[in-house]
Scaffold this active site. Sequence first.
Site, mmCIF file in Angstrom:
data_model
loop_
_atom_site.group_PDB
_atom_site.id
_atom_site.type_symbol
_atom_site.label_atom_id
_atom_site.label_comp_id
_atom_site.label_asym_id
_atom_site.label_seq_id
_atom_site.Cartn_x
_atom_site.Cartn_y
_atom_site.Cartn_z
ATOM 1 N N GLY D 294 38.879 32.476 42.369
ATOM 2 C CA GLY D 294 39.923 32.582 43.387
ATOM 3 C C GLY D 294 41.298 32.875 42.832
ATOM 4 O O GLY D 294 42.311 32.587 43.457
ATOM 5 N N LYS D 295 41.352 33.443 41.629
ATOM 6 C CA LYS D 295 42.651 33.660 40.998
ATOM 7 C C LYS D 295 43.178 35.080 41.183
ATOM 8 O O LYS D 295 44.371 35.297 41.278
ATOM 9 C CB LYS D 295 42.556 33.359 39.495
ATOM 10 C CG LYS D 295 42.178 31.903 39.196
ATOM 11 C CD LYS D 295 41.902 31.692 37.709
ATOM 12 C CE LYS D 295 41.508 30.257 37.411
ATOM 13 N NZ LYS D 295 41.104 30.054 36.008
ATOM 14 N N VAL D 296 42.271 36.034 41.171
ATOM 15 C CA VAL D 296 42.679 37.441 41.170
ATOM 16 C C VAL D 296 41.896 38.177 42.244
ATOM 17 O O VAL D 296 40.684 38.022 42.353
ATOM 18 C CB VAL D 296 42.396 38.080 39.788
ATOM 19 C CG1 VAL D 296 42.658 39.577 39.824
ATOM 20 C CG2 VAL D 296 43.232 37.421 38.713
#
Lengths: 338, 338, 338, 338
Positions: D294-296
């Site tokens: 869910g970071k990029v």
Amino acid sequence: MEKEDFLREPVQHIDIKSFDSTPIIEGMRHMSFTARDTAAAADILNMMINDPECTIILCIAGSTSAAGCMQIYADMVKHNMVDAVVATGATIVDMDFFEALGFAHYKGSSVADDRQLRRLYIDRIYDTYIDEEQLQICDNTVKKIADALDPRAWSSREFIREMGRYLVDHAVKHDSLIETAYEQDVPIFCPAFSDSSAGFGLVAHQVERPDDHVAIDSVKDFRELTEIKMRSDISGLFIVGGGVPKNFAQDTVICAELLGKPVKMHRYAVQITVADPRDGGCSGSTLKEAASWGKVDTNHEQMVFAEAAGVLPLIVSYAYHKRAWEKRTPRRWSRIFQ
Amino acid sequence: MEKEDFLREPVQHIDIKSFDSTPIIEGMRHMSFTARDTAAAADILNMMINDPECTIILCIAGSTSAAGCMQIYADMVKHNMVDAVVATGATIVDMDFFEALGFAHYKGSSVADDRQLRRLYIDRIYDTYIDEEQLQICDNTVKKIADALDPRAWSSREFIREMGRYLVDHAVKHDSLIETAYEQDVPIFCPAFSDSSAGFGLVAHQVERPDDHVAIDSVKDFRELTEIKMRSDISGLFIVGGGVPKNFAQDTVICAELLGKPVKMHRYAVQITVADPRDGGCSGSTLKEAASWGKVDTNHEQMVFAEAAGVLPLIVSYAYHKRAWEKRTPRRWSRIFQ
Amino acid sequence: MEKEDFLREPVQHIDIKSFDSTPIIEGMRHMSFTARDTAAAADILNMMINDPECTIILCIAGSTSAAGCMQIYADMVKHNMVDAVVATGATIVDMDFFEALGFAHYKGSSVADDRQLRRLYIDRIYDTYIDEEQLQICDNTVKKIADALDPRAWSSREFIREMGRYLVDHAVKHDSLIETAYEQDVPIFCPAFSDSSAGFGLVAHQVERPDDHVAIDSVKDFRELTEIKMRSDISGLFIVGGGVPKNFAQDTVICAELLGKPVKMHRYAVQITVADPRDGGCSGSTLKEAASWGKVDTNHEQMVFAEAAGVLPLIVSYAYHKRAWEKRTPRRWSRIFQ
Amino acid sequence: MEKEDFLREPVQHIDIKSFDSTPIIEGMRHMSFTARDTAAAADILNMMINDPECTIILCIAGSTSAAGCMQIYADMVKHNMVDAVVATGATIVDMDFFEALGFAHYKGSSVADDRQLRRLYIDRIYDTYIDEEQLQICDNTVKKIADALDPRAWSSREFIREMGRYLVDHAVKHDSLIETAYEQDVPIFCPAFSDSSAGFGLVAHQVERPDDHVAIDSVKDFRELTEIKMRSDISGLFIVGGGVPKNFAQDTVICAELLGKPVKMHRYAVQITVADPRDGGCSGSTLKEAASWGKVDTNHEQMVFAEAAGVLPLIVSYAYHKRAWEKRTPRRWSRIFQ
């Protein structure tokens, strides 16, 4: 597919005591390429253990703890093959502490659909899966530990010792690296501690207590590790991966010199890595290059260019079964800080 | 330093029968990264051996034979784990035939002074040394064999069979891959045969006999290997390195189709390599990529990203000790060409 | 998705004449790591072109021709920067001849679903797609050319010259490497010619004419390339990729010596590759290692560890715009075999 | 040889304003492999600059600043292409601050005799040399800065701002990244600050003042960078190398969520690295893998597998000459902490 379908088969950590790699290492010693390098690394590790004056520093970067090597590291500490640990925050908190709390890593696929994983709150490390909701429990447990501590600047070593103390009472799985190191008085350093699950917990802690909170002072870590190096003139590095832990442990030689107490270069050094030397990064820089900096002696150094999960079991099983560790006096370096 | 100082410690070939890697492979199966890939490769090799209809093709590129894996390959042929070999000329001639003539490879250093080695007529392969004067004897022996043959176009397989026949009478070391394969009727193909010590001998042969000489027709090789694939609908590839041998063996599926006799894709495939997929070269291309070409089925394929000398001993020792090869009927593919 | 959806955007070959990389190379010369290596490679290529006695041998392995570098190679030949080419069969037949027939490579994805591609008869090279039905036309065209030739042993060079002759009359795209080389009398060698689309066509040719057919004698290739080296004492290698072409071209020095006509080592050498030296394979072996074999001089050699599509445009544009090629006398080595 | 013989040719930093890479990038866009990836990275960087709401975070690990890319980074800050920097301590202190003090890096050799370099107090980074005595001056300057500060827990950002203030008055070379960022109010974070020359200076500072000294709290860094992310919903990462800076910047998304203020994933991401994904380390993990966490976001992400010194000049020169930065409003994130 549901979340459970992805999180079905937990990674199981290999037990290097359950088999003896000696005949394989003996065979590899007379080969070439990675085989010979692997045997040489096993020999150098064994030399470190046999040297009565040598402090052995285990450096860990990368995700081998998630990949089934976690028990290897705990066994090295338990069986007196390691006197200090320098690791990434992820290794210590997201992986080791996480499993000590009762959670697991799962066998996955390196060609997964990452958007689907995202929807299910599954985090991927190459071919390994993690339940992100469990990871959040890990973050919060770190916060809870921080909330109970004196509001001052702590070294990561001090903080991790408190995590060990916590696990003695609360661990679901009791042979973690953190708890074993706590019991054996082996200090663990994370020079980039906040770059991990611990960082999340500690930020939450600080935001809740803006004026009076725990800080993690990485300078103190460097000071403490250098203190160990200054007390133990002879030392060896067993490096898995590279990164900040490698550089940090190497640098203690220079730091001692700067403090006016010159010490010997690290006498022994092994590094297992797939990193490339050609971008000048620390992970891939050779141990010979470190010699130019005055950090590592070149008489007993060996790079093993391999992904560590495939060769660590052979190297450490060999050293374990040589049993030189039985005759070692434990250093118990944690005690000098108490 | 004199030449003898560099050529002191011969590489010794590991004997995968002398130890049983089974417990290590069993442990690696539940790990991640290269460890799990290595176990999966061992399992797929074992599946090939257990499949009664499967022809197993061993593909070898790179210098593992110089690096201590030579006996692994001979053992695979001797113990009925391989039905055909596709290899680089260097593997078969410069390394295997060379040692059969009584010569050796030597443990050296990857950071040698190459100008000094040059002066001493020592050839270097990464960390391994060869006496170039001995290699010239190898070249000349190939010439002698060619001189005694019919002047026509030969496949490399036919020619290597003559080398096997020669070794039965003249070998100093009798368990070479060439001689073992000769005795077991396992054909060996070198699609780029002249790119090796054999090339030197054969050029000398042709220059001496400009009008009437042995030619090596690589088209005939391709025809013959495709013939084997057409007779053995089910097949598996065990690929060390990559390069021309990998591509050549994969291509037989397409070639059969072109000849109007469609065959199944290779049902099993394992590749051990350090090559990078990102330059589009054959060595690093994944087995999944080969599936797009219709060459390899994706149900039982495994890439192991590792230098082979470090993992082959584990993989083949495992398959050897499973002993499924005892129940296999040898294919003896050489006989179809006689 | 239909086949057309995947084959929408053709790869376009970069034109190194349309921009001048000189200021970038000049800047990189004073940097470190790959930047400096790239500049050094450009300088060495320019030295080869400036040396009036030097024969320049271009060696190509890997799939750069499919990836947009095809016109670079043709331009090097057209503009007198190359005197002989040694390449993989795929480079010459599957890519260059294929596009000369009017077909194209397409921009694709490296994370494609290979089973779907298979169903659509689309072949994948990393992130590039090929229409397999068009490739079969390429195979068959090779067969047609072979069918019209004398049934004897041909070198790949001789055969590729016939392909050039064919293209003069039949090419859809006229600036291919094969046709340009044909016109400039620059010989092209494929030491593993049958390991390509040509192999399929030639097997079909031989199967149809079991007793009287074209054979491809790679020994003859080696003899011819060595002949060129013996006539041109001074030589330089410009190597893209590695593999068989690299080894084959390097070996001519040794072969000349074996034939009793010692020649100088290759005076200049550049290699661009992502291959790893640590498995002892030829592709990754350093040019310094080649010096131990007496193949390459170490005064002007440069390894560039990079995927070639990213750096070739800079290196060759630099050499093109230096315009030293305008003053070179073409070698026209093809003529010595006529 | 004397020390001066090794330290003769300083590395000169490339000026991406002095040439326009646009035609090369335009050509590479229609190629494959690294060429196309490089063009895509240039396009995504340009998209970040064009997006009026986007905060651009430059992450730097490895030694590109020593290798001639130092001015690229300073130019990105000066010309409004970067709003925050996350870097290794070595990049900021050992390289950038070091050169600002008037010292230089020198062109060296990757096959040096490291024992000889050690004797001469020359440190090696792959093919680049440093005068260790000058580096000690750098260490001591950091100590001097620390000695003048309030004894409390500082973020590395706060401390580096003081270094910028120091350089305004004392720099020998005035266009350093630190000083430029200070003037542009662009914050610089070093999450592992003590793992650098700064660490030596700060340890000396703390040892001299055991009870009352500057501490570097990396939790505070994480808190501050997360604060920026929370204020700038849309963000892009331009990552050179990987390591701690990459992970740290990515993690702000998760940290914001944990603090109860969910933010968007990083909308744009580029990473240039030679790291291998197969060991599960952060440096080599793909941006797609980061999407599972869910970071990029995966719509505009590009990995470029290359050593950065060779491709950064092309990518940043392209974005510079597109001149979209002229229309951007500077974020001046440093001001929110004052």
